[in-house]
Design a protein around this motif. Structure first.
Motif, mmCIF file in Angstrom:
data_model
loop_
_atom_site.group_PDB
_atom_site.id
_atom_site.type_symbol
_atom_site.label_atom_id
_atom_site.label_comp_id
_atom_site.label_asym_id
_atom_site.label_seq_id
_atom_site.Cartn_x
_atom_site.Cartn_y
_atom_site.Cartn_z
ATOM 1 N N TYR A 15 -13.470 -9.417 -8.254
ATOM 2 C CA TYR A 15 -13.613 -9.162 -6.877
ATOM 3 C C TYR A 15 -14.842 -8.316 -6.873
ATOM 4 C CZ TYR A 15 -12.257 -7.519 -2.308
ATOM 5 O OH TYR A 15 -12.222 -7.171 -1.000
ATOM 6 N N ALA A 16 -15.216 -7.661 -7.825
ATOM 7 C CA ALA A 16 -16.345 -6.693 -8.149
ATOM 8 C C ALA A 16 -17.821 -7.619 -7.672
ATOM 9 C CB ALA A 16 -16.548 -6.223 -9.360
ATOM 10 N N ARG B 165 0.717 -1.040 -0.111
ATOM 11 C CA ARG B 165 -0.041 0.219 -0.018
ATOM 12 C C ARG B 165 0.938 1.462 -0.135
ATOM 13 N NH1 ARG B 165 -3.757 -1.878 4.838
ATOM 14 N NH2 ARG B 165 -1.589 -2.437 5.505
ATOM 15 N N TRP B 166 2.064 1.301 0.677
ATOM 16 C CA TRP B 166 2.909 2.419 0.656
ATOM 17 C C TRP B 166 3.392 2.817 -0.966
ATOM 18 C CZ3 TRP B 166 2.844 5.580 4.482
ATOM 19 C CH2 TRP B 166 2.556 5.129 5.865
ATOM 20 N N SER B 167 3.534 1.702 -1.572
ATOM 21 C CA SER B 167 3.997 2.069 -2.868
ATOM 22 C C SER B 167 2.907 2.614 -3.894
ATOM 23 C CB SER B 167 4.446 0.843 -3.591
ATOM 24 O OG SER B 167 4.721 0.954 -4.964
ATOM 25 N N CYS B 168 1.608 2.164 -3.648
ATOM 26 C CA CYS B 168 0.486 2.997 -4.153
ATOM 27 C C CYS B 168 0.471 4.267 -3.647
ATOM 28 C CB CYS B 168 -0.690 2.002 -3.939
ATOM 29 S SG CYS B 168 -0.534 0.383 -4.666
ATOM 30 N N ILE B 169 0.523 4.761 -2.538
ATOM 31 C CA ILE B 169 0.475 6.027 -2.180
ATOM 32 C C ILE B 169 1.615 6.946 -2.691
ATOM 33 C CG2 ILE B 169 0.500 7.396 -0.057
ATOM 34 C CD1 ILE B 169 -0.873 5.128 1.598
ATOM 35 N N ARG B 170 2.789 6.295 -2.572
ATOM 36 C CA ARG B 170 3.784 6.987 -2.973
ATOM 37 C C ARG B 170 4.002 7.137 -4.471
ATOM 38 N NH1 ARG B 170 7.446 4.045 -0.847
ATOM 39 N NH2 ARG B 170 7.714 2.650 -2.340
ATOM 40 N N ASN B 171 3.411 6.383 -5.123
ATOM 41 C CA ASN B 171 3.409 6.498 -6.702
ATOM 42 C C ASN B 171 2.012 6.538 -7.522
ATOM 43 O OD1 ASN B 171 6.387 6.073 -6.734
ATOM 44 N ND2 ASN B 171 5.770 3.835 -6.361
ATOM 45 N N GLY B 172 0.879 6.483 -6.680
ATOM 46 C CA GLY B 172 -0.348 6.473 -7.377
ATOM 47 C C GLY B 172 -1.030 7.715 -7.186
ATOM 48 N N SER B 173 -2.279 7.626 -7.329
ATOM 49 C CA SER B 173 -3.000 9.105 -7.645
ATOM 50 C C SER B 173 -3.038 9.973 -6.487
ATOM 51 C CB SER B 173 -4.838 8.643 -7.664
ATOM 52 O OG SER B 173 -5.041 7.785 -6.734
ATOM 53 N N LEU B 174 -2.444 9.504 -5.318
ATOM 54 C CA LEU B 174 -2.109 10.353 -4.012
ATOM 55 C C LEU B 174 -0.806 11.156 -4.144
ATOM 56 C CD1 LEU B 174 -3.690 8.330 -1.120
ATOM 57 C CD2 LEU B 174 -4.786 10.110 -2.182
ATOM 58 N N GLY B 175 0.071 10.718 -5.191
ATOM 59 C CA GLY B 175 1.088 11.435 -5.430
ATOM 60 C C GLY B 175 2.069 10.865 -4.460
ATOM 61 N N TRP C 259 -10.567 1.497 2.140
ATOM 62 C CA TRP C 259 -10.758 2.037 0.754
ATOM 63 C C TRP C 259 -9.663 1.738 -0.180
ATOM 64 C CZ3 TRP C 259 -7.920 5.907 -1.739
ATOM 65 C CH2 TRP C 259 -8.417 6.325 -2.986
ATOM 66 N N LEU C 260 -8.389 1.876 0.276
ATOM 67 C CA LEU C 260 -7.243 1.720 -0.497
ATOM 68 C C LEU C 260 -7.163 0.186 -0.935
ATOM 69 C CD1 LEU C 260 -4.674 2.886 -1.950
ATOM 70 C CD2 LEU C 260 -3.567 2.444 0.307
ATOM 71 N N THR C 261 -7.271 -0.680 0.097
ATOM 72 C CA THR C 261 -6.942 -2.090 -0.109
ATOM 73 C C THR C 261 -8.011 -2.328 -1.152
ATOM 74 O OG1 THR C 261 -8.002 -2.363 1.809
ATOM 75 C CG2 THR C 261 -5.801 -2.528 1.668
ATOM 76 N N GLU C 262 -9.286 -2.123 -1.038
ATOM 77 C CA GLU C 262 -10.306 -2.495 -1.827
ATOM 78 C C GLU C 262 -9.716 -1.884 -3.337
ATOM 79 O OE1 GLU C 262 -13.850 -3.836 -1.141
ATOM 80 O OE2 GLU C 262 -12.368 -4.780 -0.124
ATOM 81 N N ARG C 263 -9.371 -0.921 -3.316
ATOM 82 C CA ARG C 263 -9.242 -0.331 -4.816
ATOM 83 C C ARG C 263 -8.251 -0.937 -5.479
ATOM 84 N NH1 ARG C 263 -7.351 6.099 -5.987
ATOM 85 N NH2 ARG C 263 -6.716 5.799 -8.075
ATOM 86 N N ILE C 264 -6.904 -1.310 -4.612
ATOM 87 C CA ILE C 264 -5.814 -2.302 -5.050
ATOM 88 C C ILE C 264 -6.441 -3.586 -5.706
ATOM 89 C CG2 ILE C 264 -3.621 -3.198 -4.611
ATOM 90 C CD1 ILE C 264 -3.373 -0.955 -2.746
ATOM 91 N N THR C 265 -7.065 -4.273 -4.864
ATOM 92 C CA THR C 265 -7.571 -5.536 -5.414
ATOM 93 C C THR C 265 -8.616 -5.711 -6.437
ATOM 94 O OG1 THR C 265 -7.521 -6.328 -2.744
ATOM 95 C CG2 THR C 265 -8.681 -7.666 -4.098
#
Length: 318
Positions: free
Chosen positions: A292-293, A122-132, A279-285
């Motif tokens: 998963y939907a 999740r840290w990688s997604c926060i660092r590089n994802g839509s959250l910047g 919310w973040l883990t749901e989005r990633i999964t």
């Protein structure tokens, strides 16, 4: 009573007016005069600075995750002043052992180079994802501060409090303490079971990936939908929120008719944290597994469906 003697007890006082005095009134001039609130507050920010620095140097922001399961236990024991706070610290220790072990067996710790280890995805997604890739965001998101908040379940006594009166009226455990303890242990058992079910699933999944052909792999479930995961999608998260709510109940055991005090801010902070994390883990999964939907449609996130819960109970009835 001096602040340095028994500075943090569960007393029947209005914390909304007393809490600011912890820092604005007679702030200690030496380390020996620090009360537990001061000590844990300073320790919290020292740890936040340390983990942020190490994370920035190594590029692995799971430094905070390595301490997330340990810090509340440390804070809780620093604040032990009576039977109730000792009980709370003991329960926190059980929680800490469970979470630390689960993090260890998933490769979170590497010895002797403790700054290495697997980084939470999740840290990688926060660092590089839509959250910047905002370092300030990672600082704010550091569990160090949240860990301190959720550990601060104690009430501050005024300087003129009487030791004997306190011990007679407030230190003894009561029914609410029992309810909080049972709720805490129930949530802890749920978390432990969910941990093992998820670990077993992931272990078997990796083994199948190594041994099976690609055609066979496509027929295997790619995320856990068995056991507690048939009731809610994130049983660990659900139980964690229940666990820290039960911790807040300890403060109500001495709050007379009051159902709210300022220490509730800690448990609310954790609840908010889990909404964002969930919310973040749901989005990633969902991004990894389109199927998963369908699972989302049938299984609630945190609050179990009563009908589904009854079916689960009948299915596993001895």
């Amino acid at each position: 009573m001096q602040e340095a003697t028994i500075p943090m007890m569960i007393c029947d006082d209005n914390l909304l007016s007393i809490a600011p005095q912890l820092f604005l009134k007679d702030y200690p001039s030496t380390i020996t005069e620090l009360n537990p609130f001061h000590i844990t507050f300073l320790l919290c920010h020292a740890v936040a600075l340390l983990t942020f620095t190490v994370s920035s140097i190594t590029g692995n922001f799971s430094q905070v995750d390595k301490l997330w399961s340990i810090l509340p236990c440390v804070y809780a024991w620093i604040c032990v002043v009576d039977t109730r706070t000792a009980l709370m610290a003991g329960l926190t220790t059980l929680w800490s052992i469970r979470l630390t072990y689960n993090f260890y067996r998933r490769g979170g710790y590497t010895f002797p180079k403790v700054w290495l280890g697997e980084e939470d995805y999740r840290w990688s997604c926060i660092r590089n994802g839509s959250l910047g890739g905002n370092w300030l965001l990672l600082w704010i998101a550091s569990p160090s501060l949240v860990a301190w908040l959720i550990a601060m379940r104690v009430r501050h006594c005024p300087d003129d409090a009487d030791d004997t009166l306190y011990l007679r009226n407030y230190s003894s455990l009561n029914r609410m303490d029992g309810i909080a303890t049972i709720l805490f242990m129930t949530a802890l058992v749920i978390e432990t079971i969910a941990d093992n079910q998820q670990y077993t699933f992931q272990t078997n999944k990796r083994r199948q990936q190594m041994q099976s052909s690609q055609q066979t792999l496509t027929k295997q479930p790619r995320f856990n939908t068995q056991g507690l995961f048939t009731i809610v999608r994130k049983p660990n998260y659900a139980a964690e929120q229940l666990l820290w709510f039960s911790y807040y109940l300890f403060t109500l055991s001495v709050a007379n008719s009051s159902v709210w005090n300022w220490s509730g801010g800690g448990f609310l902070a954790l609840m908010i944290l889990f909404q964002g994390s969930g919310w973040l883990t749901e989005r990633i999964t969902l991004g990894k597994y389109p199927e998963y939907a369908e699972y989302q449609k049938n299984v609630p996130l945190y609050m179990p469906n009563v009908v589904r819960l009854c079916r689960f109970g009948k299915k596993h009835k001895m």
